[in-house]
Motif scaffolding. Structure first.
Motif, short mmCIF file in Angstrom:
data_model
loop_
_atom_site.label_atom_id
_atom_site.label_comp_id
_atom_site.label_asym_id
_atom_site.label_seq_id
_atom_site.Cartn_x
_atom_site.Cartn_y
_atom_site.Cartn_z
N GLU A 162 47.38 45.14 45.64
CA GLU A 162 46.70 44.05 44.95
C GLU A 162 46.65 42.95 46.51
OE1 GLU A 162 47.10 42.67 42.49
OE2 GLU A 162 47.85 43.46 40.60
N ILE A 163 47.64 43.46 48.17
CA ILE A 163 46.58 42.44 49.13
C ILE A 163 46.57 43.41 50.20
CG2 ILE A 163 48.88 42.13 48.59
CD1 ILE A 163 48.26 39.15 50.19
N ASN A 270 37.31 44.23 50.99
CA ASN A 270 37.82 44.94 49.82
C ASN A 270 39.69 44.79 50.49
OD1 ASN A 270 38.00 46.45 47.78
ND2 ASN A 270 37.98 48.29 48.83
N GLU A 271 39.58 45.35 51.60
CA GLU A 271 41.24 45.64 51.92
C GLU A 271 41.92 44.77 52.08
OE1 GLU A 271 40.86 47.68 56.24
OE2 GLU A 271 42.65 46.30 56.59
N LEU A 272 41.77 43.49 51.97
CA LEU A 272 42.40 42.12 51.66
C LEU A 272 42.23 42.04 50.67
CD1 LEU A 272 40.30 40.10 54.75
CD2 LEU A 272 42.25 41.19 55.17
N SER A 273 41.99 41.95 49.46
CA SER A 273 41.80 41.26 47.82
C SER A 273 40.87 42.56 47.86
CB SER A 273 41.77 40.18 48.35
OG SER A 273 42.02 39.69 47.12
N PRO A 274 41.92 43.33 47.08
CA PRO A 274 41.09 45.06 46.72
C PRO A 274 40.59 44.34 44.50
CG PRO A 274 43.51 45.10 46.82
CD PRO A 274 43.20 44.47 48.10
N LYS A 275 41.92 43.72 44.53
CA LYS A 275 41.07 42.88 43.56
C LYS A 275 40.66 41.34 43.02
CE LYS A 275 44.26 45.92 41.18
NZ LYS A 275 46.08 46.35 40.24
N ARG A 290 42.09 33.44 49.18
CA ARG A 290 40.66 33.68 48.12
C ARG A 290 39.60 34.14 48.65
NH1 ARG A 290 37.94 30.38 44.37
NH2 ARG A 290 36.62 32.32 43.84
N LEU A 291 38.57 35.47 48.38
CA LEU A 291 38.62 36.08 48.69
C LEU A 291 36.66 35.18 48.06
CD1 LEU A 291 38.21 39.59 49.41
CD2 LEU A 291 37.71 37.86 51.20
N TRP A 292 35.40 34.83 49.11
CA TRP A 292 34.11 34.39 48.09
C TRP A 292 32.71 35.09 48.92
CZ3 TRP A 292 32.22 32.78 43.43
CH2 TRP A 292 30.87 32.44 44.17
N ASP A 293 32.02 35.68 48.33
CA ASP A 293 31.38 36.34 49.31
C ASP A 293 31.33 36.67 50.45
OD1 ASP A 293 28.75 36.46 50.04
OD2 ASP A 293 27.84 34.72 50.44
#
Ligand SMILES: Cc1cc2nc3c(=O)[nH]c(=O)nc-3n(C[C@H](O)[C@H](O)[C@H](O)COP(=O)(O)OP(=O)(O)OC[C@H]3O[C@@H](n4cnc5c(N)ncnc54)[C@H](O)[C@@H]3O)c2cc1C
Length: 428
Positions: A162-163, A270-275, A290-293
């Motif tokens: 997950e994280i 992808n490693e920080l927040s795979p989903k 969260r991630l964005w771009d």
């Protein structure tokens, strides 16, 4: 690092280059041009009503274009508390509203073809302490039993899926929640409202609001002209001011701040927040990210006071340290943007809908306004047209003021509340 709202660099926000005159007479005047006001305006206009949105700055200027873009299930208060306070029947309706609110955002995005990256990637509530994980376990069972709502327990040993962080002690994941780019969404919502026929007025700060002598129509005085309106909806959230003094005294404006890193590699992102979850922790003084771009968008209530140059600068530093604590992998990542905004808390941390002195309002989203503001804007507008706002589930709860009336709209107690929250995070 720029003190600038990163989201604003991703879309052409509505501006004030083409101001149209304030209309003289409308069916509905809406004060505030964020998710709530624009969603309501779209709904009224679709039914053929003449509606004007009156926005003090530019359309979407408030929290709606500054937030984390997390489209969340649930309310700020735990649902167990909501049941205890309001009973099971009402609690179920309120929870259902939170689920419906995500659908409303999704439906609007689809119907209006708003390019804002809406995706149901779910949210992750991560435990900061082992005993919080025990509470999360209970919550999974409780939500299934009482609300027939399935959330997933993530055991501490399974967190890597997950994280990419080692600091948490398990989590729950809710696949219903979603993420958007909030500025793209609010700009798209503004276009949609305008397309439906709503009149959007930037630089139209409402200075005075009074019921006309006949007692029937409101006279709404703005800095660019006065209009008369059959009804008025207040959608000013954390920026509620003394034009609606009685509401201002029920709303605590609280600053929240965000930093955005440089674009990270695909591998690191992808490693920080795979989903690609909307992640927040369990603390009172919470962080959300969260991630964005491929940028890490990392927010928190780093300073309690609303945004200004100082609170943004201080918060950026605090947030960067928090981010590195969660993700040591980001210690060399450049923080490119930092900004802040103001959100709205009622004294009971609940959202409130209703009518006060003939004026309707929808306020107090407590960090859940992306979905809830959009949905309540729509449903309150529908209820206003039917004349049954009193039956709206969120109108069914009392809207308290400050204990002992010790609040005039200036939150003198925030430093103490901030300190109190930090102490709770330490001892609990
Ligand atoms: C940094 C930050 C992060 C957040 N993250 C999340 C998140 O991830 N998920 C989530 O669900 N919620 C989040 N929130 C909360 C969410 O953004 C708000 O609840 C939501 O945007 C409220 O929308 P609104 O339309 O009611 O108010 P706003 O978008 O705040 O709009 C209110 C508008 O009213 C205008 N106004 C005030 N007084 C007057 C007047 N007298 N005349 C005319 N106009 C006036 C203001 O200028 C303002 O533009 C966050 C908030 C902040 C600040």
């Amino acid at each position: 690092m720029k003190q600038q709202i990163y989201w604003h660099t991703t879309v052409q926000m509505p501006d004030d280059s083409k101001l149209t005159p304030i209309p003289e007479k409308v069916d509905v005047a809406i004060i505030g041009g964020g998710f709530t006001g624009l969603s309501a305006a779209r709904t009224f206009a679709q039914q053929g009503l003449k509606v004007a949105v009156l926005e003090a700055e530019t359309i979407g200027w408030g929290a709606s274009s500054r937030n984390g873009g997390m489209v969340l299930s649930g309310l700020k208060l735990p649902m167990g508390t909501v049941i205890r306070k309001y009973g099971k029947e009402l609690a179920k309706k309120l929870y259902q509203y939170s689920l419906d609110s995500i659908d409303t955002v999704e439906n609007i995005v689809k119907a209006e073809k708003i390019d804002c990256g809406f995706a149901r990637t779910g949210h992750l509530l991560a435990a900061n302490k082992p005993k919080q994980y025990e509470a999360l376990k209970d919550q999974v069972e409780f939500m299934a039993k009482e609300f027939n709502h399935n959330v997933k327990l993530v055991a501490p040993g399974d967190m890597q899926a997950e994280i990419g962080s080692n600091v948490f002690h398990g989590a729950i994941a809710d696949d219903n929640s979603a993420g958007v780019n909030p500025a793209q969404f609010v700009a798209g919502l503004a276009n949609a409202a305008e397309k439906a026929g709503a009149l959007l007025n930037a630089r139209a700060r409402v200075r005075k609001l009074e019921a006309a002598r006949s007692g029937k129509r409101f006279v709404v005085e703005t800095e660019r002209g006065t209009l008369s309106a059959e009804s008025v909806l207040v959608a000013t959230s954390g920026y509620t001011g003394n034009v609606t003094k009685k509401l201002q005294k029920k709303i605590i404006p609280i600053g929240s701040f965000i930093i955005a890193t440089e674009r990270l590699s695909d591998k690191l992102a992808n490693e920080l927040s795979p989903k690609n979850r909307m992640i927040f922790d369990y603390k009172h003084y919470l962080n959300y990210f969260r991630l964005w771009d491929n940028r890490m968008i990392f927010g928190g209530r780093a300073a309690f006071f609303p945004e200004n140059e100082n609170t943004i600068r201080q918060s950026a530093e605090i947030l960067r340290n928090e981010m590195i604590h969660v993700y040591p992998q980001l210690k060399d990542a450049k923080v490119e943007y930092a900004w802040g905004g103001t959100l709205d808390f009622a004294f009971d941390m609940m959202t409130h809908v209703g009518e006060l002195d003939g004026v309707y309002y929808s306020l107090g989203y407590a960090g859940h306004g992306v979905a809830m503001g959009t949905h309540l804007g729509k449903t309150v507008a529908e209820a206003m047209m039917k004349g049954n706002v009193k039956e709206h589930p969120f109108a069914g709860i009392d809207f308290p003021g400050a204990p002992l009336g010790l609040y005039d709209g200036r939150p003198w107690f925030l430093p103490f509340a901030g300190m109190w929250h930090k102490i709770l995070d330490w001892v609990e």
